[in-house]
Design a protein around this motif. Structure first.
Motif, PDB file in Angstrom:
ATOM      1  N   ILE A  11      -7.438  16.466  11.984  1.00 50.64           N
ATOM      2  CA  ILE A  11      -5.951  15.550  11.388  1.00 50.64           C
ATOM      3  C   ILE A  11      -6.053  14.917  10.585  1.00 50.64           C
ATOM      4  N   ILE A  12      -7.371  14.259  10.176  1.00 55.81           N
ATOM      5  CA  ILE A  12      -7.221  12.821   9.495  1.00 55.81           C
ATOM      6  C   ILE A  12      -8.102  13.963   8.413  1.00 55.81           C
ATOM      7  N   GLY A  13      -8.269  14.795   8.130  1.00 60.19           N
ATOM      8  CA  GLY A  13      -9.366  15.363   6.689  1.00 60.19           C
ATOM      9  C   GLY A  13      -7.607  16.558   6.561  1.00 60.19           C
ATOM     10  N   VAL A  14      -6.897  16.820   7.111  1.00 55.16           N
ATOM     11  CA  VAL A  14      -6.158  17.208   6.332  1.00 55.16           C
ATOM     12  C   VAL A  14      -5.145  16.098   6.333  1.00 55.16           C
ATOM     13  N   MET A  15      -5.305  15.169   7.024  1.00 58.68           N
ATOM     14  CA  MET A  15      -4.078  14.022   6.566  1.00 58.68           C
ATOM     15  C   MET A  15      -4.436  12.676   5.144  1.00 58.68           C
ATOM     16  N   LEU A  16      -5.743  12.936   4.547  1.00 56.21           N
ATOM     17  CA  LEU A  16      -6.889  12.821   3.662  1.00 56.21           C
ATOM     18  C   LEU A  16      -6.198  13.599   2.545  1.00 56.21           C
ATOM     19  N   VAL A  17      -6.146  14.779   2.518  1.00 52.76           N
ATOM     20  CA  VAL A  17      -5.606  16.044   1.475  1.00 52.76           C
ATOM     21  C   VAL A  17      -4.682  15.647   1.180  1.00 52.76           C
ATOM     22  N   ALA A  18      -3.195  15.557   1.674  1.00 59.05           N
ATOM     23  CA  ALA A  18      -2.391  15.133   1.159  1.00 59.05           C
ATOM     24  C   ALA A  18      -2.427  13.751   0.659  1.00 59.05           C
ATOM     25  N   VAL A  19      -2.955  13.130   0.992  1.00 55.35           N
ATOM     26  CA  VAL A  19      -2.532  11.824   0.485  1.00 55.35           C
ATOM     27  C   VAL A  19      -3.419  11.481  -0.978  1.00 55.35           C
ATOM     28  N   ALA A  39      -0.301  -1.173 -23.465  1.00 55.76           N
ATOM     29  CA  ALA A  39       0.363  -2.306 -23.670  1.00 55.76           C
ATOM     30  C   ALA A  39       1.106  -2.312 -21.740  1.00 55.76           C
ATOM     31  N   GLU A  40       1.108  -3.864 -22.367  1.00 55.24           N
ATOM     32  CA  GLU A  40       1.496  -4.633 -21.034  1.00 55.24           C
ATOM     33  C   GLU A  40       2.973  -4.723 -20.875  1.00 55.24           C
ATOM     34  N   SER A  41       3.061  -3.648 -19.347  1.00 53.31           N
ATOM     35  CA  SER A  41       4.452  -3.724 -18.828  1.00 53.31           C
ATOM     36  C   SER A  41       5.137  -4.218 -17.213  1.00 53.31           C
ATOM     37  N   PHE A  42       6.049  -4.064 -17.281  1.00 52.27           N
ATOM     38  CA  PHE A  42       6.401  -4.994 -15.311  1.00 52.27           C
ATOM     39  C   PHE A  42       5.554  -3.724 -14.674  1.00 52.27           C
ATOM     40  N   TYR A  43       5.862  -2.322 -15.139  1.00 53.90           N
ATOM     41  CA  TYR A  43       4.876  -2.011 -14.176  1.00 53.90           C
ATOM     42  C   TYR A  43       3.429  -2.044 -14.390  1.00 53.90           C
ATOM     43  N   SER A  44       3.027  -2.410 -15.325  1.00 61.73           N
ATOM     44  CA  SER A  44       0.945  -2.539 -15.581  1.00 61.73           C
ATOM     45  C   SER A  44       1.115  -3.802 -14.725  1.00 61.73           C
ATOM     46  N   ARG A  45       2.108  -5.211 -14.756  1.00 64.42           N
ATOM     47  CA  ARG A  45       1.310  -6.454 -13.671  1.00 64.42           C
ATOM     48  C   ARG A  45       1.894  -6.484 -12.437  1.00 64.42           C
ATOM     49  N   ASN A  46       2.711  -4.997 -11.938  1.00 67.64           N
ATOM     50  CA  ASN A  46       3.538  -4.884 -10.705  1.00 67.64           C
ATOM     51  C   ASN A  46       2.146  -3.562  -9.302  1.00 67.64           C
ATOM     52  N   LYS A  47       1.458  -3.629 -10.481  1.00 69.92           N
ATOM     53  CA  LYS A  47       0.883  -2.244 -10.106  1.00 69.92           C
ATOM     54  C   LYS A  47       0.246  -1.833  -8.711  1.00 69.92           C
ATOM     55  N   SER A  48       0.355  -3.381  -7.939  1.00 75.06           N
ATOM     56  CA  SER A  48      -0.283  -3.440  -6.498  1.00 75.06           C
ATOM     57  C   SER A  48       0.423  -3.782  -5.380  1.00 75.06           C
ATOM     58  N   THR A  50       3.026  -0.688  -6.233  1.00 77.12           N
ATOM     59  CA  THR A  50       4.044   0.091  -5.983  1.00 77.12           C
ATOM     60  C   THR A  50       3.361   1.728  -4.841  1.00 77.12           C
ATOM     61  N   SER A  51       3.746   2.618  -5.343  1.00 73.09           N
ATOM     62  CA  SER A  51       3.512   3.875  -4.102  1.00 73.09           C
ATOM     63  C   SER A  51       1.965   3.938  -3.965  1.00 73.09           C
ATOM     64  N   GLU A  52       2.022   3.960  -6.075  1.00 67.20           N
ATOM     65  CA  GLU A  52       0.121   4.561  -6.302  1.00 67.20           C
ATOM     66  C   GLU A  52      -0.489   3.839  -5.547  1.00 67.20           C
ATOM     67  N   ALA A  53      -0.339   2.527  -4.956  1.00 66.79           N
ATOM     68  CA  ALA A  53      -0.589   1.357  -4.896  1.00 66.79           C
ATOM     69  C   ALA A  53      -1.505   1.815  -3.213  1.00 66.79           C
ATOM     70  N   MET A  54      -0.485   1.933  -2.843  1.00 71.75           N
ATOM     71  CA  MET A  54      -0.353   1.752  -1.216  1.00 71.75           C
ATOM     72  C   MET A  54      -0.810   4.058  -0.994  1.00 71.75           C
ATOM     73  N   LEU A  55      -0.599   4.641  -1.604  1.00 72.05           N
ATOM     74  CA  LEU A  55      -1.216   5.689  -1.968  1.00 72.05           C
ATOM     75  C   LEU A  55      -2.522   5.802  -1.299  1.00 72.05           C
ATOM     76  N   SER A  56      -2.956   4.345  -2.124  1.00 71.75           N
ATOM     77  CA  SER A  56      -5.066   4.686  -2.560  1.00 71.75           C
ATOM     78  C   SER A  56      -5.690   3.674  -1.944  1.00 71.75           C
ATOM     79  N   ARG A  57      -4.891   3.243  -1.113  1.00 71.00           N
ATOM     80  CA  ARG A  57      -5.649   2.134   0.216  1.00 71.00           C
ATOM     81  C   ARG A  57      -5.225   3.198   1.570  1.00 71.00           C
ATOM     82  N   VAL A  58      -4.203   3.826   1.109  1.00 70.76           N
ATOM     83  CA  VAL A  58      -4.147   5.166   2.604  1.00 70.76           C
ATOM     84  C   VAL A  58      -5.697   5.669   2.590  1.00 70.76           C
ATOM     85  N   THR A  59      -5.246   6.028   1.304  1.00 70.81           N
ATOM     86  CA  THR A  59      -6.774   6.689   0.895  1.00 70.81           C
ATOM     87  C   THR A  59      -8.107   6.566   1.491  1.00 70.81           C
ATOM     88  N   VAL A  60      -8.296   5.010   0.917  1.00 72.42           N
ATOM     89  CA  VAL A  60      -9.477   4.730   1.042  1.00 72.42           C
ATOM     90  C   VAL A  60      -9.453   4.524   2.553  1.00 72.42           C
TER      91      VAL A  60
END
Length: 77
Positions: A11-19, A39-48, A50-60
């Motif tokens: 189950i964790i392996g399938v979830m890891l692949v999906a994430v 370029a410095e932007s609002f997105y790059s300053r608040n990257k932590s 975002t959903s990308e950061a959440m997906l990265s934390r879930v992956t780890v």
């Protein structure tokens, strides 16, 4: 116990692949090459926040759990 760990690891392996597949690519492609890309932007300053950061934390988290289950299964045998 061993069967439970195998099912949990599956189950964790399938979830890891999906994430991992849900994460966007890290390269800008041709658009980053043309516009400069760093370029410095609002997105790059608040990257932590975002959903990308959440997906990265879930992956780890899932990878660590997957590795721990592998080690426990190896010690049980």
């Amino acid at each position: 116990m061993h069967a439970f760990l195998i099912i949990l690891q599956l189950i964790i392996g399938v979830m890891l692949v999906a994430v991992v597949l849900m994460q966007p690519g890290k390269t800008n492609g041709l658009s980053g090459f043309i516009s400069g890309g760093a370029a410095e932007s609002f997105y790059s300053r608040n990257k932590s926040r975002t959903s990308e950061a959440m997906l990265s934390r879930v992956t780890v988290f899932l990878s660590i759990i997957f590795a721990i289950i592998c080690i426990v299964q190896n010690l049980i045998k």
